[in-house]
Design a protein around this motif. Structure first.
Motif, short mmCIF file in Angstrom:
data_model
loop_
_atom_site.label_atom_id
_atom_site.label_comp_id
_atom_site.label_asym_id
_atom_site.label_seq_id
_atom_site.Cartn_x
_atom_site.Cartn_y
_atom_site.Cartn_z
N SER A 23 -8.96 -10.93 -5.65
CA SER A 23 -7.62 -10.68 -6.20
C SER A 23 -6.63 -10.36 -5.10
CB SER A 23 -7.66 -9.53 -7.21
OG SER A 23 -8.45 -9.86 -8.32
N TYR A 24 -7.15 -9.81 -3.97
CA TYR A 24 -6.28 -9.38 -2.89
C TYR A 24 -6.90 -9.75 -1.54
CZ TYR A 24 -4.42 -6.68 -6.77
OH TYR A 24 -3.91 -6.32 -7.98
N TYR A 28 -9.33 -3.87 -3.51
CA TYR A 28 -9.16 -4.14 -4.93
C TYR A 28 -7.78 -3.74 -5.46
CZ TYR A 28 -14.18 -4.64 -4.52
OH TYR A 28 -15.43 -5.03 -4.13
N VAL A 29 -6.87 -3.39 -4.55
CA VAL A 29 -5.50 -3.07 -4.93
C VAL A 29 -4.55 -3.71 -3.92
CG1 VAL A 29 -6.10 -0.88 -6.03
CG2 VAL A 29 -5.53 -0.91 -3.61
N PRO A 30 -3.29 -3.95 -4.30
CA PRO A 30 -2.32 -4.49 -3.34
C PRO A 30 -2.17 -3.56 -2.14
CG PRO A 30 -1.44 -4.55 -5.57
CD PRO A 30 -2.68 -3.73 -5.63
N SER A 31 -2.07 -4.12 -0.95
CA SER A 31 -1.97 -3.30 0.26
C SER A 31 -1.09 -4.02 1.29
CB SER A 31 -3.36 -3.04 0.85
OG SER A 31 -3.91 -4.24 1.36
N GLN A 32 -0.94 -3.36 2.45
CA GLN A 32 -0.15 -3.96 3.53
C GLN A 32 -0.78 -5.26 4.04
OE1 GLN A 32 2.86 -3.01 4.44
NE2 GLN A 32 2.78 -1.37 2.92
N GLY A 71 -2.27 1.25 3.41
CA GLY A 71 -2.74 0.49 4.56
C GLY A 71 -1.68 0.33 5.62
N VAL A 72 -2.07 -0.30 6.70
CA VAL A 72 -1.18 -0.55 7.84
C VAL A 72 -1.25 -2.04 8.17
CG1 VAL A 72 -0.69 -0.06 10.25
CG2 VAL A 72 -1.50 1.77 8.76
N LYS A 73 -0.10 -2.66 8.38
CA LYS A 73 -0.08 -4.08 8.73
C LYS A 73 -0.80 -4.33 10.05
CE LYS A 73 4.06 -6.03 6.55
NZ LYS A 73 5.36 -6.67 6.84
#
Length: 226
Positions: A23-24, A28-32, A71-73
């Motif tokens: 999914s990402y 399991y969740v949207p992040s950077q 998160g961090v890019k």
């Protein structure tokens, strides 16, 4: 690691295959990680790359709050399948590049660490507060959707595949069937169960009609509270 050049059809195909069972980009969740890859794209993937387009439309809905995602890019070369090198041209600068261009050399790292710590503490507090509450009754609805193609030459199997690639928290797809409309045209009638607080009919319609090469329109044929 990498996706090749995300601004080319080959790179987008690598991204689509990578997201076939994800999914990402990470976790399991949207992040950077998702924002880094999203920003590297020149636009929405074509409709035949269902997994990449589904992910693109989902991450696009987080643009107003992307700075608060966890998160961090990292450089694009640190995402994606192993054995593929990142060659994306004109990719946005990584955090390191942005920091090198920033002349302020005093306290920026410390401020970033404090901000990250604050966000983590807020999320942890919200999680603990939610966990401490007694489970509430989850309101759900059963929805029957009519998904109409452009004409009788539309690949209905591909259309249904695209629809089922839509994954949302609180959405479960059910049975489907093809219903004759006339002149050899058939519409896809597909059922789903949604959690009312998480998924709405407008959201489903927007995501499904994003597959514009296959879908002409979406109508709610039936809506019942469970």
């Amino acid at each position: 690691m990498g996706f090749g050049d995300l601004r080319t059809p080959t790179g987008l195909k690598v991204l689509n295959d990578f997201l076939a069972d994800r999914s990402y980009i990470e976790g399991y969740v949207p992040s950077q990680a998702d924002i880094a890859v999203f920003d590297a794209l020149s636009g929405a993937p074509p409709a035949d790359l269902c997994h990449a387009l589904r992910w693109f439309n989902h991450i696009k809905s987080y643009q107003k709050e992307k700075a608060s995602l966890p998160g961090v890019k990292k450089p694009l070369g640190q995402y994606g399948p192993a054995g593929v090198e990142d060659t994306t041209s004109g990719a946005p600068p990584t955090n390191d590049d942005e920091e090198d261009d920033d002349i302020d050399l005093f306290g920026s790292d410390e401020e970033e660490d404090e901000e990250t710590k604050r966000i983590k503490e807020e999320r942890l507090a919200a999680y603990n507060a939610k966990k401490s509450k007694k489970p509430a009754l989850i309101a759900k609805s059963s929805i029957l959707l009519d998904v109409k193609p452009w004409d009788d030459e539309t690949d209905m199997a591909k259309l249904e595949e695209c629809v089922r690639t839509i994954e949302l928290d609180g959405l479960v797809w059910g049975q489907s069937k093809l219903v004759p409309v006339g002149y050899g045209i058939k519409k896809l009638q597909i059922a789903c169960v949604v959690e009312d607080d998480k998924v709405g009919t407008d959201q489903l319609e927007e995501l499904i009609t994003a597959f514009e090469d296959h879908v002409q329109s979406v109508d709610v044929a039936a809506f019942n509270k469970i």
